[in-house]
Motif scaffolding. Structure first.
Motif, PDB file in Angstrom:
ATOM      1  N   ALA A 271       7.823 -17.206   2.405  1.00 62.04           N
ATOM      2  CA  ALA A 271       7.782 -17.142   3.873  1.00 62.04           C
ATOM      3  C   ALA A 271       9.188 -16.952   4.448  1.00 62.04           C
ATOM      4  O   ALA A 271       9.397 -16.154   5.370  1.00 62.04           O
ATOM      5  CB  ALA A 271       7.145 -18.410   4.432  1.00 62.04           C
ATOM      6  N   ASP A 272      10.180 -17.672   3.865  1.00 67.41           N
ATOM      7  CA  ASP A 272      11.552 -17.600   4.390  1.00 67.41           C
ATOM      8  C   ASP A 272      12.242 -16.283   4.036  1.00 67.41           C
ATOM      9  O   ASP A 272      13.069 -15.791   4.803  1.00 67.41           O
ATOM     10  CB  ASP A 272      12.398 -18.754   3.826  1.00 67.41           C
ATOM     11  N   ASN A 273      11.927 -15.759   2.843  1.00 64.91           N
ATOM     12  CA  ASN A 273      12.731 -14.627   2.339  1.00 64.91           C
ATOM     13  C   ASN A 273      12.042 -13.272   2.375  1.00 64.91           C
ATOM     14  O   ASN A 273      12.620 -12.275   1.955  1.00 64.91           O
ATOM     15  CB  ASN A 273      13.182 -14.926   0.903  1.00 64.91           C
ATOM     16  N   CYS A 274      10.789 -13.240   2.835  1.00 62.67           N
ATOM     17  CA  CYS A 274      10.087 -11.942   2.911  1.00 62.67           C
ATOM     18  C   CYS A 274       9.593 -11.687   4.336  1.00 62.67           C
ATOM     19  O   CYS A 274       8.379 -11.577   4.566  1.00 62.67           O
ATOM     20  CB  CYS A 274       8.898 -11.910   1.960  1.00 62.67           C
ATOM     21  N   PRO A 275      10.523 -11.588   5.303  1.00 61.28           N
ATOM     22  CA  PRO A 275      10.089 -11.434   6.703  1.00 61.28           C
ATOM     23  C   PRO A 275       9.295 -10.147   6.932  1.00 61.28           C
ATOM     24  O   PRO A 275       8.484 -10.069   7.842  1.00 61.28           O
ATOM     25  CB  PRO A 275      11.405 -11.430   7.486  1.00 61.28           C
ATOM     26  N   LYS A 276       9.510  -9.143   6.068  1.00 60.36           N
ATOM     27  CA  LYS A 276       8.835  -7.853   6.302  1.00 60.36           C
ATOM     28  C   LYS A 276       7.481  -7.761   5.601  1.00 60.36           C
ATOM     29  O   LYS A 276       6.804  -6.745   5.672  1.00 60.36           O
ATOM     30  CB  LYS A 276       9.735  -6.703   5.812  1.00 60.36           C
ATOM     31  N   ASP A 277       7.102  -8.815   4.835  1.00 58.03           N
ATOM     32  CA  ASP A 277       5.808  -8.804   4.143  1.00 58.03           C
ATOM     33  C   ASP A 277       4.698  -8.659   5.184  1.00 58.03           C
ATOM     34  O   ASP A 277       4.643  -9.439   6.147  1.00 58.03           O
ATOM     35  CB  ASP A 277       5.636 -10.121   3.369  1.00 58.03           C
ATOM     36  N   GLU A 278       3.822  -7.670   4.993  1.00 57.43           N
ATOM     37  CA  GLU A 278       2.782  -7.416   6.015  1.00 57.43           C
ATOM     38  C   GLU A 278       1.797  -8.583   6.155  1.00 57.43           C
ATOM     39  O   GLU A 278       1.103  -8.697   7.146  1.00 57.43           O
ATOM     40  CB  GLU A 278       2.044  -6.088   5.729  1.00 57.43           C
ATOM     41  N   ARG A 279       1.750  -9.486   5.165  1.00 57.77           N
ATOM     42  CA  ARG A 279       0.875 -10.670   5.276  1.00 57.77           C
ATOM     43  C   ARG A 279       1.725 -11.934   5.431  1.00 57.77           C
ATOM     44  O   ARG A 279       1.348 -13.007   4.979  1.00 57.77           O
ATOM     45  CB  ARG A 279      -0.022 -10.797   4.025  1.00 57.77           C
ATOM     46  N   HIS A 280       2.862 -11.781   6.118  1.00 57.35           N
ATOM     47  CA  HIS A 280       3.814 -12.880   6.241  1.00 57.35           C
ATOM     48  C   HIS A 280       3.167 -14.164   6.768  1.00 57.35           C
ATOM     49  O   HIS A 280       3.451 -15.269   6.296  1.00 57.35           O
ATOM     50  CB  HIS A 280       4.981 -12.450   7.141  1.00 57.35           C
TER      51      HIS A 280
END
Length: 797
Positions: A271-280
């Motif tokens: 959650a902290d390190n993948c801000p661009k993940d489309e399923r954030h």
């Protein structure tokens, strides 16, 4: 590949993971130095003994306590307790200079970047140039760890992420740092597969790498879905367990075992390190999880999680009220439809078409998974097969996401995703437009996977050391019946692969084995009996024995047992070499078959034993005879022969099952100097084939049946009967146990002969068959068989 050799390693950090990694290297014969920090203060026991912080036992307390705990844990991290001698313990202050003599240093300290950097700075003072140095982090970016270190350090540094428990989970993720040399990556990739028996996967340096990124997504997706669909935890565990080829512990039981805090730690990292993940949004914790963490309901380690043991009962958490309640059973009509479908992969099309809540669950669940994995390429890896490999090897899934998608149908998967409102990455549609209708294909016995950059199916590298039966079954089939498929492995060697339920040995399997020997004797040079199912064989088909015994068809039962014995003897006395390749559960008849082959090539993870006592009989397929024969073959001059025979008798009488192939040597089930162990199960069939070829090339001669077996007669029988009397008198065994033990004693003593005599194998086989048959007429034996068929557990009556 460079001629780098690993003779000695150092593991820094002796927690559950560090000790587990140390044990697995000891498993494969490597010398290990296991180091940890020294205690800051004395404990009460040390104070009572008047020890000081300078005493060696105090300095090494942390490492020794951790290591001792690891060796006692179940399932054991080590193949054989004697292998623990390959591990030396020490501490980071007095023993750190010893790392100058190792070939590879593995850091397994707490997951904090500041601490790891401090450890590496310290290690660099003593590490000799060229030594491999890797971190078993599960989520800290590799690039941050090697900052400020020398060029030689950075060149030889990368992440090597083992999954816990290190012995049993096969995933070995290798994560390059910014300056890691290609030679180091190639070496680790090959070493992981060939020596450690792992599925090596080179991953990109992205948060949680491959396995945990997809695995944690999958679990978090379920956490959110449970509430939306108002499912109970029992229902989810029923839907996500063995029915879809996942471990028995399914979802919530697995989280309890791993620890909710561990899972939350990785989820927060994503959650902290993948801000661009489309399923954030999905990686944010649902309320019930936050509440459980707050309450310290972290699973097994805190005594309660999603499940809680109260006395003998197991209670389940109600996710709406967060109170524990009695377990509820979960039933779904859709799952009933899959009961007759043996192959897990063939169940998915049925599951996604289900008309009930289960069908809806699978549509939502798989739609989310398919869309998510499509977007992870090229972010976490360039190759789709690496995602599948990671999920199978790290999370125990029988099939990876793309294999499941293929089973459902690529177009159908796109429809499911669209219906649930998910966008799939454009490359999937592009793949379909190139004419590739599946992610995987098989050509000429090799697996190919779609390559997104090359827009074509490319051969998956590294499979040349393997024989994959799924890939050759259709094209190389020589014979098939409902029990076996016989395949041509090439180079003059045949393979007989069991296809029955749980690979039980019944009439069709025996007919297939005989056919395989006929074919091999006529047109080939050798025979391997091997398969790549979850287990080699759980033994004879006891359902068939039960039916015959209940109907009192004793002549037919006698014929059936004789057929089993004769087939085992053909394994031993055919004109071609026979190789058994056991792995996983190899029980009863599966064990007897292995004991009658010319050579056994066992997977290290083989749980093998003669367990017939559990169903109220003695081994009747040559196992009792074989144990008597092996006992006499180990008689040495001056031995107390009775004691030797008793050891072999107890192996059967106590239904001992080896917990690894190495332990099977202790029980006389595998034979030193003859049988061999393979650490990587994927290489097993290829290795067995090579041994069959070798034996044939050395000029294999058909063995001559044995007529020189020394049996001890009354002298041994008397000792056994006194022993079973005493055991019954002190309530160690029941009256029926005693009856079975006495029948076995009669066989292994060679009857009540008045003096030691030389007899033939057939003489012992006849005694064995008579004993087996007479036990099948006993009501208590039938009760035991029926109980095993119904519950899968032995009955003591």
């Amino acid at each position: 590949m460079s001629k780098r050799r690993i003779k000695k390693i150092a593991v820094i950090g002796s927690g559950i993971m560090g000790s587990g990694i140390a044990c697995h290297f000891a498993n494969i014969g490597v010398e290990v130095l296991l180091l940890d920090i020294i205690p800051r203060e004395l404990n009460d026991a040390e104070k009572a003994k008047g020890l000081t912080l300078n005493d060696k036992v105090v300095r090494n307390r942390i490492v020794n306590d951790s290591f001792t705990a690891a060796l006692k844990s179940k399932p054991s991290p080590i193949y054989h307790q004697s292998f623990a001698q390959r591990i030396t313990t020490g501490n980071m202050e007095h023993d750190i200079a010893k790392i100058a003599n190792v070939d590879w240093i593995i850091e397994v300290v707490v997951e904090r970047l500041d601490i790891k950097k401090q450890v590496f700075e310290n290690l660099e003072k003593y590490r000799k140039p060229g030594t491999l140095i890797t971190s078993n982090t599960s989520g800290i970016p590799i690039q941050f760890m090697s900052e400020g270190r020398s060029d030689d350090f950075q060149k030889h540094f990368c992440g090597t992420h083992f999954f816990n428990p290190a012995r049993y989970l096969k995933l070995f993720e290798i994560i390059p740092g910014p300056k890691t040399s290609q030679e180091v990556l190639d070496f680790l990739n090959g070493y992981g597969e060939q020596f450690l028996g792992k599925t090596s996967v080179v991953a990109k340096d992205t948060p949680a790498f491959i396995g945990n990124r997809i695995g944690i997504f999958s679990i978090m997706s379920l956490f959110h879905m449970v509430k939306d669909m108002n499912l109970t935890i029992e229902e989810v565990d029923k839907l996500t367990g063995p029915v879809i080829g996942r471990p028995k512990s399914a979802t919530f039981r697995t989280v309890d075992v791993v620890g909710l805090d561990t899972l939350v730690h990785v989820a927060n990292g994503i959650a902290d390190n993948c801000p661009k993940d489309e399923r954030h949004e999905l990686f944010k914790l649902p309320d019930f999880i936050s509440k459980m963490v707050e309450n310290k309901w972290l699973g097994s380690k805190t005594g309660q999680g999603f499940y809680k043991k109260e006395g003998k009962d197991i209670k389940s958490l109600d996710l709406n009220t967060l109170e524990y309640r009695d377990k509820q059973s979960a039933k779904f009509a859709t799952l009933e439809l899959t009961k007759t479908v043996d192959k897990v992969i063939d169940r998915f099309p049925i599951l996604v078409n289900g008309k009930d809540k289960a069908g809806e669950f699978y549509r939502k669940n798989l739609a989310a998974l398919f869309a998510y994995v499509s977007h992870r390429i090229p972010e976490i890896t360039d190759q789709l097969y690496k995602i599948d490999d990671a999920m199978k090897a790290g999370f125990g899934w029988e099939h990876g996401p793309f294999q499941i998608w293929d089973a459902v149908g690529v177009e159908k998967g796109l429809e499911l995703a669209k219906a649930e409102g998910f966008n799939v990455a454009p490359w999937v549609q592009a793949m379909l437009s190139t004419g590739s209708k599946t992610f995987y294909t098989v050509k000429d016995g090799a697996s190919y996977a779609y390559d997104i950059d090359k827009t074509s199916q490319e051969k998956i590298p590294g499979q040349d050391a393997f024989i994959i039966l799924d890939n050759i079954r259709k094209s190389n089939e020589v014979f098939k019946n409902s029990g076996v498929v016989i395949e041509d492995l090439g180079d003059g060697i045949l393979n007989c692969e069991f296809q029955s339920k749980m690979n039980t040995i019944g009439g069709d399997v025996l007919a297939g084995l005989n056919k395989a020997i006929d074919l091999a004797e006529k047109d080939f040079d050798g025979l391997v009996v091997g398969n790549q199912a979850a287990n080699f064989s759980v033994g004879a088909n006891i359902g068939m024995i039960f039916m015959m015994a209940v109907e009192q068809e004793y002549d037919e039962l006698n014929m059936a047992i004789k057929y089993f014995q004769d087939t085992m003897m053909r394994m031993r006395y055919s004109s071609i070499p026979t190789i058994a390749a056991p792995h996983g559960m190899t029980l009863g008849g599966g064990c007897e078959l292995s004991m009658h082959a010319d050579k056994v090539v066992a997977a290290a993870e083989t749980y093998i034993g003669l367990v017939e006592f559990g169903v109220g009989v003695i081994p009747g397929g040559g196992g009792s005879k074989e144990m008597a024969l092996r006992a006499q073959d180990t008689f040495r001059k001056g031995d107390v022969e009775l004691n030797v025979l008793q050891e072999y008798f107890l192996t059967i009488g106590m239904a001992k099952v080896a917990t690894s192939a190495y332990e099977a040597f202790d029980y006389g089930i595998l034979q030193k100097g003859k049988d061999v162990v393979v650490v990587n199960k994927d290489r097993q069939i290829a290795t067995a084939k090579a041994y069959a070829r070798l034996l044939a090339d050395q000029g294999y001669t058909q063995p001559v049946p044995r007529k020189d077996i020394k049996v001890l007669g009354k002298q041994a029988l008397g000792m056994f009967l006194v022993g079973t009397d005493a055991m019954e008198a002190s309530h160690y065994i029941s009256e029926h146990d005693k009856k079975i033990a006495n029948k076995l004693a009669y066989v292994m003593a060679g009857g009540d002969l008045s003096e030691p005599t030389l007899v033939s194998e057939q003489y012992l086989l006849d005694l064995e068959r008579e004993a087996f048959l007479s036990l099948c007429t006993e009501r208590k034996t039938l009760e035991r068989i029926q109980h095993m068929l119904k519950t899968g557990k032995p009955l003591r009556n």
